[in-house]
Design a protein around this motif. Sequence first.
Motif, PDB file in Angstrom:
ATOM      1  N   LEU A  67       0.820  -1.204   0.000  1.00  0.00           N
ATOM      2  CA  LEU A  67       0.000   0.000   0.000  1.00  0.00           C
ATOM      3  C   LEU A  67       0.858   1.261   0.000  1.00  0.00           C
ATOM      4  CD1 LEU A  67      -2.700  -1.073   2.628  1.00  0.00           C
ATOM      5  CD2 LEU A  67      -2.906  -1.106   0.134  1.00  0.00           C
ATOM      6  N   GLN A  95      -0.691  -4.665   2.560  1.00  0.00           N
ATOM      7  CA  GLN A  95      -2.119  -4.920   2.765  1.00  0.00           C
ATOM      8  C   GLN A  95      -2.333  -6.331   3.317  1.00  0.00           C
ATOM      9  OE1 GLN A  95      -4.456  -4.989  -0.866  1.00  0.00           O
ATOM     10  NE2 GLN A  95      -6.242  -4.121   0.193  1.00  0.00           N
ATOM     11  N   TYR A 134      -3.639   4.797   9.915  1.00  0.00           N
ATOM     12  CA  TYR A 134      -3.802   4.020   8.678  1.00  0.00           C
ATOM     13  C   TYR A 134      -5.266   3.624   8.455  1.00  0.00           C
ATOM     14  CZ  TYR A 134       1.281   3.562   8.963  1.00  0.00           C
ATOM     15  OH  TYR A 134       2.621   3.832   9.039  1.00  0.00           O
ATOM     16  N   GLU A 145      -6.021   3.597   4.662  1.00  0.00           N
ATOM     17  CA  GLU A 145      -5.315   2.500   3.988  1.00  0.00           C
ATOM     18  C   GLU A 145      -5.937   1.151   4.325  1.00  0.00           C
ATOM     19  OE1 GLU A 145      -2.417   5.873   4.354  1.00  0.00           O
ATOM     20  OE2 GLU A 145      -3.979   4.958   5.547  1.00  0.00           O
ATOM     21  N   ASN A 178      -3.376  -3.670   7.731  1.00  0.00           N
ATOM     22  CA  ASN A 178      -2.087  -3.854   7.074  1.00  0.00           C
ATOM     23  C   ASN A 178      -1.065  -4.342   8.090  1.00  0.00           C
ATOM     24  OD1 ASN A 178      -0.214  -1.426   8.046  1.00  0.00           O
ATOM     25  ND2 ASN A 178      -2.307  -0.632   7.801  1.00  0.00           N
TER      26      ASN A 178
END
Length: 261
Positions: free
Chosen positions: A140, A166, A236, A239, A242
């Motif tokens: 990512l 990810q 995050y 995103e 992760n």
Amino acid sequence: MFKDKLFLVMLVLGLLTIVAAAGVVTIQRGNAPGEENPYMQEQQGAIIAEESPTDTSTQIAGSADAEKEQSQSHINNWAETEPVQVAKETEKAHTEKPSSQQTSQPEAAPAGSGMENAVPLTLNFSEASKMAWPVMGNVLLDYSMDTTIYFPTLEQYQVNPGVVIQAEVSQPVVAPANARVVAVSADEELGNFLVLDLGNDYVATCGQLKEIQVVENEYLEAGQVLGYVAEPTKYYSVEGSNVYFQLEHQGNKVDPIDYFE
């Protein structure tokens, strides 16, 4: 008339004399030492017949009870002493081992104590070494220390000393290489994270974890589960879930992608 009365008187006296003599004879016979009275024999026989079974029964019952008590006492004594003796012998058999076994078998280390590997693994990571991905997934946010990259959650550009990979929540995260756990810690940005010594001054940091399975100073083999992917921290959130992975050599950040298989 007088003669008749005299005759009657003499007759009566004679009869009395005969009766008295007969009584004396009967008494003498009854007291004779060689003869026993049948009536007395019957009474004595009845008494003996009544007393004999009682005496015999009492004697037998007493003897049987005595034997029963002795037998029960012997059983009780055996029940009290025999299990104790057996327990002692069993304990002795378990605790006493031949000296060869005592010296040849090492003492087992407690689980999770960091001593699962009694002989430390060889930590010889180098520039030519390769390591496994902690999780399989898309990158990512790539490593970037020369230029800045955009962080969607932070809505700003900044350098990135590691890679953001990810992953799905609860996905297992593994050790990338043989390593020793230097620290188990947490902060707001990385969440729960581990610091791993790979050897030769190579140190890896693995963050965004939960349910960590290792402890400090524990030696790990490559592929051993470190923990599981946690929900992303607030740094995050855009995103998504992760694993953060960072690699350093002699205190300088290096690109992990160059060492992944």
